[in-house]
Design a protein around this motif. Sequence first.
Motif, PDB file in Angstrom:
ATOM      1  N   ASP A 150       6.673  13.470  -0.611  1.00 41.42           N
ATOM      2  CA  ASP A 150       5.279  13.241  -0.437  1.00 41.42           C
ATOM      3  C   ASP A 150       4.418  13.904  -1.399  1.00 41.42           C
ATOM      4  O   ASP A 150       4.712  15.139  -1.592  1.00 41.42           O
ATOM      5  CB  ASP A 150       4.996  13.794   1.202  1.00 41.42           C
ATOM      6  N   ALA A 151       3.289  13.480  -1.846  1.00 40.80           N
ATOM      7  CA  ALA A 151       2.365  14.318  -3.025  1.00 40.80           C
ATOM      8  C   ALA A 151       1.419  15.013  -2.067  1.00 40.80           C
ATOM      9  O   ALA A 151       1.225  14.614  -0.819  1.00 40.80           O
ATOM     10  CB  ALA A 151       1.680  13.528  -3.899  1.00 40.80           C
ATOM     11  N   LEU A 206       0.737  -1.002   0.131  1.00 36.65           N
ATOM     12  CA  LEU A 206      -0.082   0.027   0.105  1.00 36.65           C
ATOM     13  C   LEU A 206       0.783   1.430   0.028  1.00 36.65           C
ATOM     14  O   LEU A 206       1.548   1.371   0.873  1.00 36.65           O
ATOM     15  CB  LEU A 206      -1.109  -0.313   1.329  1.00 36.65           C
ATOM     16  N   LEU A 207       0.621   2.107  -1.044  1.00 35.51           N
ATOM     17  CA  LEU A 207       1.547   3.454  -1.107  1.00 35.51           C
ATOM     18  C   LEU A 207       0.675   4.524  -0.801  1.00 35.51           C
ATOM     19  O   LEU A 207      -0.430   4.538  -1.287  1.00 35.51           O
ATOM     20  CB  LEU A 207       2.241   3.202  -2.431  1.00 35.51           C
ATOM     21  N   GLU A 208       1.358   5.383  -0.098  1.00 34.86           N
ATOM     22  CA  GLU A 208       0.664   6.963  -0.007  1.00 34.86           C
ATOM     23  C   GLU A 208       0.864   7.531  -1.143  1.00 34.86           C
ATOM     24  O   GLU A 208       1.881   7.393  -2.061  1.00 34.86           O
ATOM     25  CB  GLU A 208       1.220   7.468   1.242  1.00 34.86           C
ATOM     26  N   PRO A 209       0.359   8.617  -1.584  1.00 31.97           N
ATOM     27  CA  PRO A 209       0.680   9.624  -2.916  1.00 31.97           C
ATOM     28  C   PRO A 209       2.135   9.872  -2.571  1.00 31.97           C
ATOM     29  O   PRO A 209       2.341  10.649  -1.597  1.00 31.97           O
ATOM     30  CB  PRO A 209      -0.348  10.467  -2.685  1.00 31.97           C
TER      31      PRO A 209
END
Lengths: 411, 411, 411, 411
Positions: free
Chosen positions: B410-411, B211-214
């Motif tokens: 981080d996006a 699972l990736l964060e933006p």
Amino acid sequence: MSQAGAASHCITGEINDRFVATRALSEALAAPLSDADATIQSMDDASPTKWHLAHTTWFWETFLLRDHVPDYRLWREDWPFLFNSYYEAEGARLARPSRGMLSRPTLAEIVEWRTHVTSAMTPLLDDPALAPLIELGIAHEQQHQELLLTDIKHALFQSPMGPAMWEAPGAVQLDPVDAITWLAHPGGIAMIGHDGGGFAFDNEGPRHRVLLEPFALADRLVTNGEWQEFIDDGGYRNVAVWLSDGWAWVQAEGIGAPLYWREGDHFTHSGWQPRNPHAPVTHISYYEADAFATWAGARLPTEFEWEAMAQRNDPDAGNQLDGAGPPLPTGGKSFFGDCWQFTRSAYLPYPRFRPAEGAVGEYNGKFMSGQVVLRGASCATVRGHSRASYRNFFYPHQRWQFTGLRLAKDA
Amino acid sequence: MSQAGAASHCITGEINDRFVATRALSEALAAPLSDADATIQSMDDASPTKWHLAHTTWFWETFLLRDHVPDYRLWREDWPFLFNSYYEAEGARLARPSRGMLSRPTLAEIVEWRTHVTSAMTPLLDDPALAPLIELGIAHEQQHQELLLTDIKHALFQSPMGPAMWEAPGAVQLDPVDAITWLAHPGGIAMIGHDGGGFAFDNEGPRHRVLLEPFALADRLVTNGEWQEFIDDGGYRNVAVWLSDGWAWVQAEGIGAPLYWREGDHFTHSGWQPRNPHAPVTHISYYEADAFATWAGARLPTEFEWEAMAQRNDPDAGNQLDGAGPPLPTGGKSFFGDCWQFTRSAYLPYPRFRPAEGAVGEYNGKFMSGQVVLRGASCATVRGHSRASYRNFFYPHQRWQFTGLRLAKDA
Amino acid sequence: MSQAGAASHCITGEINDRFVATRALSEALAAPLSDADATIQSMDDASPTKWHLAHTTWFWETFLLRDHVPDYRLWREDWPFLFNSYYEAEGARLARPSRGMLSRPTLAEIVEWRTHVTSAMTPLLDDPALAPLIELGIAHEQQHQELLLTDIKHALFQSPMGPAMWEAPGAVQLDPVDAITWLAHPGGIAMIGHDGGGFAFDNEGPRHRVLLEPFALADRLVTNGEWQEFIDDGGYRNVAVWLSDGWAWVQAEGIGAPLYWREGDHFTHSGWQPRNPHAPVTHISYYEADAFATWAGARLPTEFEWEAMAQRNDPDAGNQLDGAGPPLPTGGKSFFGDCWQFTRSAYLPYPRFRPAEGAVGEYNGKFMSGQVVLRGASCATVRGHSRASYRNFFYPHQRWQFTGLRLAKDA
Amino acid sequence: MSQAGAASHCITGEINDRFVATRALSEALAAPLSDADATIQSMDDASPTKWHLAHTTWFWETFLLRDHVPDYRLWREDWPFLFNSYYEAEGARLARPSRGMLSRPTLAEIVEWRTHVTSAMTPLLDDPALAPLIELGIAHEQQHQELLLTDIKHALFQSPMGPAMWEAPGAVQLDPVDAITWLAHPGGIAMIGHDGGGFAFDNEGPRHRVLLEPFALADRLVTNGEWQEFIDDGGYRNVAVWLSDGWAWVQAEGIGAPLYWREGDHFTHSGWQPRNPHAPVTHISYYEADAFATWAGARLPTEFEWEAMAQRNDPDAGNQLDGAGPPLPTGGKSFFGDCWQFTRSAYLPYPRFRPAEGAVGEYNGKFMSGQVVLRGASCATVRGHSRASYRNFFYPHQRWQFTGLRLAKDA
């Protein structure tokens, strides 16, 4: 497993009560020690008792009194140099290996300083704006209480006299442990990290999602008796179960048992005592924990697996598993309080982690390389200090802490 | 950035063609070297050229010829002791720091052995049952081709004469690089790990969900010119941007620039050459990469972020992002081929990872502690050897490989 | 004991003949070696063969050609940096442990330089004013011939292959040695130091008087067989016979036999060969020599006792004992040529010793601390190089030279 | 130069008076110290105060009470393991670097033991057969009194607080020293070594003849002011004046001044105090002493030159020079009592030296390698302990003792 003393204390209540109780506990832990006991340093990784008592006092003086009490005068102008640990932003400091050279100031002088600083803190304890910093200070001092206990244990161990700092408690008759029951977890997306209620260190956040595959954790820790089986089966001589770095460490250091083992005894704060085969094994390195797990046909859990399972067993923690079932009937048995439990996770920042501004930002982030995460708490952790999101960390060869292991496996 | 030579070769085709081409390439890489050049060892981490040529031959003889050719006789009974690297299951072996003492056998004798073994392999190349092991052997030899190049570079660097092993290529006029364009990724669940098509090392699997964060990755690597800005801004003297272990390393080793830098030049396989400010910086440690990223207000990517983005830029790789959009227009520009790119991920097993049975199972798993993952490929990686799921790994202080960095945020 | 090769050569005659013969001998000693053999360095104390060939050439170029041939151009401008050993007055130089990194220049290039320098020396050889410097250069090169042999022996020993640089000579049948006969000396005032006839190093003078008490020396060296008795009697485990530093060395290094011993064999320039019990023991440290002597109820001689006795056995040496009797009938048996013989004398300056002016003054004086004196000569010393006043010196733990011992006792 | 305290005490009289006074002085020296002060160990070469107090007591208990008092019971069965220093014949013992871990037993417990042992010795003090051993014990304890002072000085120096163990004496106004007067000696045969009257260590004999060339000694020690000139003239950066080992030591350790110097101050038992330019320089290594002498165009004396000259200045010593003239008018000025004076002599046995039988034979002989002889006595030597034949010895790099130098030259 009452080898250490902090665990029997439970510090709760309002912040000012907890502040006072924490300060008093530090002094109580040192009470059985002489000035000389409190001065010696057995290795670079450890610090003298006296230094822990002083460093925790330096913390309050530096980050609270100096910055928030008008006209506060430092107790001694030259003591910050002695008792800063690693805060680069706070200037030069005594090299760590020299901490054991501080026969001056005396233990009594340090305690006098402690009393002064504890008292001087009174007006700040009710200031809500300072509460986060005070909570940090309390947690910081509690961490050093555990280090004080593990460091003095290592120091006393150096003496062939086997000195004790307190009487051995009456013999606890531990029942034989049952075979491991595997606590199954279905996997899925878990919320990991502190949820914002109550104090937490910056490294416990930000709270974020982690995707887990199905897995299972043992319902209890590995015991001394099981470790003896590992030894008897040639575990320390069987290269096939060791990580490459671990094997090199075993060879170079001549390792053949946990730290503090000697025949059927182990060294405790009460000197040499018989080892109970049903008690959790402790004082092992990450390398040893990993080798044991491999030998046992299992593996170490990740820190996320551990936390997700601990949440299920700690319904008050306020954490939620995505789609997970009800708490398991066996509850949080030994998730906290016996030994820190090795995970296979490297100590790394969570997504969007940012260290705090200023010197206190040096608390955690800069140590995020080369270390492994341990979860839970130990017999030397003060009650109330631990929580499911807590991340402890050490280098893989270190084993003077109360470290143990809980097995994991794929489901 | 044509400092090294393997990259200009592209080895493709049927397995027997690739076997022969790989064997020939190893010898071609060593061709500019004398027996003495091929004998010296500059540090424990590195091996002599001669040793690489022999060790890769030992691999074929041990795992293919000995086990699968009836009545095969070892070329020399005592050479396995010399040329086993770290396979404990294959018995005792020469201590690594002693590899530089092997003036005997000569380079010519090693090449003679190579010719014999290459030839003896012929009957095995068409056996489908052996194809996986042969693919492993090819990949293994390709890894040693890169190590051969980085190790001889380090060895030649020790001489104050600045020796070259080949002529400098005609000056390549690199255009100034543009400011970084950030390649955004929406996050979500990504499939990570090798998908089973074609060869991969065991550490690239099992394929699993992450699972990736933006987040966003830079579209290009950090350049020499940008690194010079870091130096000019006092980066190596600013404790605030360094990990604690990194700062200790900088102080202890007196580090102030990438390895091989000297004023405006850098050391190459063609001796000392002017440094191009528009080329990617290389020969940096993890500590340096992390410090630069912090200084730049960015961070290193995780290995999962890197792989997910590389997949989008490599539609042929057969990997699929869960719900991700179309490949970005800028393509896979510099994802492979300039420098290995540091990630902030520790080198750890994927869920359900199991090492292979037997000696070849020692290939990867036992190194899973204390190291960091690098992704991509370098100018010294043979074409066809790299892929999006490839995991390279080194200790955080090492920098004699062609290591560089790509920023993330981080996006 | 023909382990080494220099000893079989005897270099005599006019200075120019001796110059040419010495230069040729260096090259002959290296003739069995490949470029790679000549490049490797097994420890900091030792140097590569190639380096010895080059350093001795640097000596002639620096101290003779550069200073005394008008318009002489250095062969290579950057080679003095590589091949200066320790002459601070001659500027910076390659760190000693890096000598093993010089795969370039090649052995052939060094030999080409040698030929050039030997030839360029021709016009200087007849200049009487330069004769002392030329004699020094010859003696210097002869010293490096011995070091070349001991260093390459140590390098080849590192290989588990047991490589040889020449064929073993036909088996020499050594007769059993007789029990020691003690050569008595009445004591008195002896003249010690070089008497001024022929070449000598500065550390052999000034000639001066030394008062000796009556003593006796063994007529022969201790043998391998006698050393085996020492081992069999637990000599290496009996703390009572060791100097304190020696015992610490034995423990730290795990010493239990002379260097190069393995069961009944020992390592030689012809690889592993059976050990002859009647041959002198060699490759022992000062600590071992002293322990053996104590175990045997004897002691090591002083360097003055040794020299006084050697004079009696070397009537041509021109030295005179004050009041001593005629030469002993057993003659100079084994005073020169088997092994360097440890004395208990520290290497210190003689009364009124002054180092020479300039760089060549660094030859001896600055090493006069921490080392012990050895007398005689070894099987690796070129004939004609040794004399009764010669002072060799090594640190007490070193044993890669051909070192042995002759017992002494009070009379 | 009253930096230390033992010197102001003069212990004379009958053996039992001297025994009691010596025991009392040890305790008086430790009186200003806390238990913690007495526990710390600053380096392997040094020991804690507490350990000195205990070790000297162990000596009496082991060699006198245990062996000569019927039914004597050891005070504590396990303390010999803690407080044996290096007597192999007395069994296993605590590793030297661990002496600083002995917070238990306490200082008070050690003093209690001391009182017991001192008292228990009473019946033995009148036994003439034990007098030699008792004299040895007194001399042994006096040596440890000096070590106690130098070791605690080094320990207190580790603290940035600059702690003092006693008040600085009132400022002593030292007059400027005169230029050196050279005390000439005609040379000849001198009798060296103890003449048998009164106590001496075994290493001071046997008395024997030594032949001296004419020489001269300076009439006083080198001063701080003269040492400052050496520094100002670049002495520590001028390779030409250093022994090779000394230069390596200066480079590796970054040496640029005597130990304990800081700008115009030096560290003393009274903390940091202004340095007097007219006082003798102290806390220098042999390497520094030798370099200074070379820089000054002089040299260090041999131990024989020093002793021969000291005899002329100490007519009561009972030593006789062969044919030497009357005592020099300037007397024994500063031959004893300021600093131990480096000689260029290695610490080696005198002719016919035999260590004593049994454990006490380990006192001196086994240290006879690698060390240099110092003569005289220092401000920390108890009065009555020194004599012309006394041989102190240390390794050439050590400088935590009160070490200085007196120049010598050839006459």
